[in-house]
Design a protein around this motif. Structure first.
Motif, PDB file in Angstrom:
ATOM      1  N   ASP A  45       0.848  -1.193   0.000  1.00  0.00           N
ATOM      2  CA  ASP A  45       0.000   0.000   0.000  1.00  0.00           C
ATOM      3  C   ASP A  45       0.884   1.244   0.000  1.00  0.00           C
ATOM      4  OD1 ASP A  45      -2.492  -1.270   0.065  1.00  0.00           O
ATOM      5  OD2 ASP A  45      -2.469  -1.418   2.260  1.00  0.00           O
ATOM      6  N   ALA A  46       0.490   2.256  -0.769  1.00  0.00           N
ATOM      7  CA  ALA A  46       1.206   3.530  -0.777  1.00  0.00           C
ATOM      8  C   ALA A  46       1.110   4.198   0.600  1.00  0.00           C
ATOM      9  CB  ALA A  46       0.625   4.442  -1.854  1.00  0.00           C
ATOM     10  N   PRO A  47       1.998   5.159   0.890  1.00  0.00           N
ATOM     11  CA  PRO A  47       2.057   5.715   2.242  1.00  0.00           C
ATOM     12  C   PRO A  47       0.955   6.704   2.595  1.00  0.00           C
ATOM     13  CG  PRO A  47       3.737   6.717   0.846  1.00  0.00           C
ATOM     14  CD  PRO A  47       3.123   5.622   0.047  1.00  0.00           C
ATOM     15  N   TYR A  48       0.263   7.262   1.576  1.00  0.00           N
ATOM     16  CA  TYR A  48      -0.680   8.347   1.869  1.00  0.00           C
ATOM     17  C   TYR A  48      -2.123   7.957   1.580  1.00  0.00           C
ATOM     18  CZ  TYR A  48       3.700  10.788   1.997  1.00  0.00           C
ATOM     19  OH  TYR A  48       4.994  11.144   2.313  1.00  0.00           O
ATOM     20  N   PRO A  49      -3.021   8.124   2.541  1.00  0.00           N
ATOM     21  CA  PRO A  49      -4.449   7.911   2.271  1.00  0.00           C
ATOM     22  C   PRO A  49      -4.909   8.852   1.155  1.00  0.00           C
ATOM     23  CG  PRO A  49      -4.047   8.127   4.634  1.00  0.00           C
ATOM     24  CD  PRO A  49      -2.772   8.516   3.949  1.00  0.00           C
ATOM     25  N   ALA A  50      -5.845   8.372   0.340  1.00  0.00           N
ATOM     26  CA  ALA A  50      -6.351   9.172  -0.776  1.00  0.00           C
ATOM     27  C   ALA A  50      -6.901  10.507  -0.277  1.00  0.00           C
ATOM     28  CB  ALA A  50      -7.433   8.405  -1.515  1.00  0.00           C
ATOM     29  N   TYR A  65      -5.223   4.553  -1.439  1.00  0.00           N
ATOM     30  CA  TYR A  65      -3.970   5.255  -1.129  1.00  0.00           C
ATOM     31  C   TYR A  65      -3.382   5.902  -2.379  1.00  0.00           C
ATOM     32  CZ  TYR A  65      -4.280   2.144   2.926  1.00  0.00           C
ATOM     33  OH  TYR A  65      -4.710   1.472   4.046  1.00  0.00           O
ATOM     34  N   GLU A  66      -2.445   6.811  -2.165  1.00  0.00           N
ATOM     35  CA  GLU A  66      -1.694   7.411  -3.274  1.00  0.00           C
ATOM     36  C   GLU A  66      -0.216   7.507  -2.887  1.00  0.00           C
ATOM     37  OE1 GLU A  66      -2.986  12.048  -2.709  1.00  0.00           O
ATOM     38  OE2 GLU A  66      -4.576  10.623  -3.224  1.00  0.00           O
ATOM     39  N   TRP A  67       0.657   7.409  -3.894  1.00  0.00           N
ATOM     40  CA  TRP A  67       2.104   7.384  -3.640  1.00  0.00           C
ATOM     41  C   TRP A  67       2.664   8.775  -3.357  1.00  0.00           C
ATOM     42  CZ3 TRP A  67       4.086   2.882  -2.570  1.00  0.00           C
ATOM     43  CH2 TRP A  67       3.456   1.737  -3.058  1.00  0.00           C
ATOM     44  N   PHE A  68       2.146   9.759  -4.072  1.00  0.00           N
ATOM     45  CA  PHE A  68       2.558  11.158  -3.893  1.00  0.00           C
ATOM     46  C   PHE A  68       1.468  12.007  -4.519  1.00  0.00           C
ATOM     47  CE2 PHE A  68       4.537   9.322  -7.675  1.00  0.00           C
ATOM     48  CZ  PHE A  68       4.134  10.195  -8.674  1.00  0.00           C
ATOM     49  N   GLN A  69       1.578  13.307  -4.360  1.00  0.00           N
ATOM     50  CA  GLN A  69       0.570  14.205  -4.910  1.00  0.00           C
ATOM     51  C   GLN A  69       1.199  15.129  -5.971  1.00  0.00           C
ATOM     52  OE1 GLN A  69       0.979  14.214  -1.266  1.00  0.00           O
ATOM     53  NE2 GLN A  69      -0.331  12.407  -1.315  1.00  0.00           N
ATOM     54  N   CYS A  83       8.008   9.433  -0.306  1.00  0.00           N
ATOM     55  CA  CYS A  83       7.538   8.191  -0.913  1.00  0.00           C
ATOM     56  C   CYS A  83       8.710   7.259  -1.221  1.00  0.00           C
ATOM     57  CB  CYS A  83       6.763   8.513  -2.188  1.00  0.00           C
ATOM     58  SG  CYS A  83       6.406   7.093  -3.223  1.00  0.00           S
ATOM     59  N   LEU A  84       9.776   7.808  -1.788  1.00  0.00           N
ATOM     60  CA  LEU A  84      10.956   6.998  -2.099  1.00  0.00           C
ATOM     61  C   LEU A  84      11.557   6.400  -0.828  1.00  0.00           C
ATOM     62  CD1 LEU A  84      12.739   9.257  -4.746  1.00  0.00           C
ATOM     63  CD2 LEU A  84      11.233   7.303  -5.155  1.00  0.00           C
ATOM     64  N   ALA A  85      11.620   7.205   0.230  1.00  0.00           N
ATOM     65  CA  ALA A  85      12.168   6.721   1.504  1.00  0.00           C
ATOM     66  C   ALA A  85      11.299   5.600   2.073  1.00  0.00           C
ATOM     67  CB  ALA A  85      12.271   7.873   2.498  1.00  0.00           C
ATOM     68  N   TYR A  86       9.995   5.741   1.926  1.00  0.00           N
ATOM     69  CA  TYR A  86       9.046   4.730   2.407  1.00  0.00           C
ATOM     70  C   TYR A  86       9.260   3.400   1.676  1.00  0.00           C
ATOM     71  CZ  TYR A  86       4.370   2.500   2.697  1.00  0.00           C
ATOM     72  OH  TYR A  86       3.321   1.620   2.849  1.00  0.00           O
ATOM     73  N   ALA A 122      18.160   7.479  -5.378  1.00  0.00           N
ATOM     74  CA  ALA A 122      17.101   6.717  -4.713  1.00  0.00           C
ATOM     75  C   ALA A 122      17.546   5.269  -4.578  1.00  0.00           C
ATOM     76  CB  ALA A 122      15.799   6.779  -5.511  1.00  0.00           C
ATOM     77  N   LEU A 123      16.995   4.577  -3.588  1.00  0.00           N
ATOM     78  CA  LEU A 123      17.237   3.146  -3.393  1.00  0.00           C
ATOM     79  C   LEU A 123      18.732   2.820  -3.340  1.00  0.00           C
ATOM     80  CD1 LEU A 123      14.493   1.588  -5.715  1.00  0.00           C
ATOM     81  CD2 LEU A 123      14.264   2.505  -3.400  1.00  0.00           C
ATOM     82  N   THR A 124      19.483   3.628  -2.619  1.00  0.00           N
ATOM     83  CA  THR A 124      20.940   3.435  -2.546  1.00  0.00           C
ATOM     84  C   THR A 124      21.346   2.358  -1.547  1.00  0.00           C
ATOM     85  OG1 THR A 124      21.124   5.199  -0.898  1.00  0.00           O
ATOM     86  CG2 THR A 124      21.388   5.823  -3.210  1.00  0.00           C
TER      87      THR A 124
END
Length: 235
Positions: A45-50, A65-69, A83-86, A122-124
């Motif tokens: 699930d993405a980190p942010y509620p819709a 949910y949504e990944w970013f806005q 979102c990337l950190a999550y 990202a993803l390092t």
């Protein structure tokens, strides 16, 4: 001699805008068992509620949910770095993962991850992404989506990891999905007649899908081989 066991490709699946991992799971699990049995699929699930109405309301149950806005013309983004950190945190705690499957907003995000990882943005702290499966995708800096600060070089050179692109003839993102093909080296492509959805697979699509799985299986280490991180100093 120790036995070498070839494991299934482990895939982190990123759902569409204002939907959920459970909804994407239901869609993907319409694929034939001959495909599903070859893959280890994990739905996040993405980190942010819709923050607004979902297009699947009344079709699939919440929560959504949504990944970013983003703003209306996709030139400014909110919560993208978070979102990337999550995602990276989830991968560290639950990985290793070999690749990504993304649909819609999840596919736009997944398409940019290999290039951002290549550039150290990202993803390092996780192993290198070996492949992506992109359903109804698009690219930052393309026809529909402007760049974020972190994606400005994601497609500056062709992305070399294997990619499978699933494109709908009636999909509003078809132009963006088609444009994305040029950013990947030797992409596999499945075209289907439907709109913005995860399609079922016909016989021709199955051939492409199974050929792609055979291709990515070659990138997967056996269980007795080490998983190499990009950052040698990463724990």
């Amino acid at each position: 001699m120790g036995s070498q066991i070839q494991r299934k490709p482990r895939i982190l699946c990123l759902h569409g805008f204002r939907t959920s991992g459970e909804i994407l799971k239901k869609l993907v699990h319409r694929w034939p068992e001959t495909v599903l049995e070859k893959l280890d699929l994990v739905f996040l699930d993405a980190p942010y509620p819709a923050l607004g109405k979902s297009d699947v309301e009344g079709i699939y149950d919440p929560p959504y949910y949504e990944w970013f806005q983003a703003n209306q013309d996709f030139t400014e983004y909110t919560n993208f770095e978070e979102c990337l950190a999550y995602i990276e945190d989830y991968m560290i705690k639950n990985g290793p993962f070999d690749g990504f499957l993304g649909f819609s907003q999840g596919a736009v995000l997944a398409a940019a991850l290999p290039g951002m990882q290549r550039d150290g943005l990202a993803l390092t702290k996780v192993p290198k992404i070996k492949f992506v499966i992109l359903i109804s995708g698009g690219k930052f800096g393309g026809l529909k989506f402007g760049h974020t600060k972190l994606t400005s070089t994601a497609f500056s050179s062709p992305v070399e990891c294997p990619s499978l692109h699933i494109i709908g003839e009636m999909d509003f993102l078809k132009p963006a999905s088609t444009e994305l093909l040029d950013s990947f080296v030797d992409p596999f492509v499945i075209n289907h007649p439907r709109a913005h959805t995860v399609p079922k697979l016909d016989e021709k699509s199955m051939e492409v899908m199974l050929a792609f799985i055979e291709r990515i299986q070659k990138t997967i280490p056996t269980d007795d081989e080490p998983h190499i991180c990009l950052n040698a100093e990463a724990n």
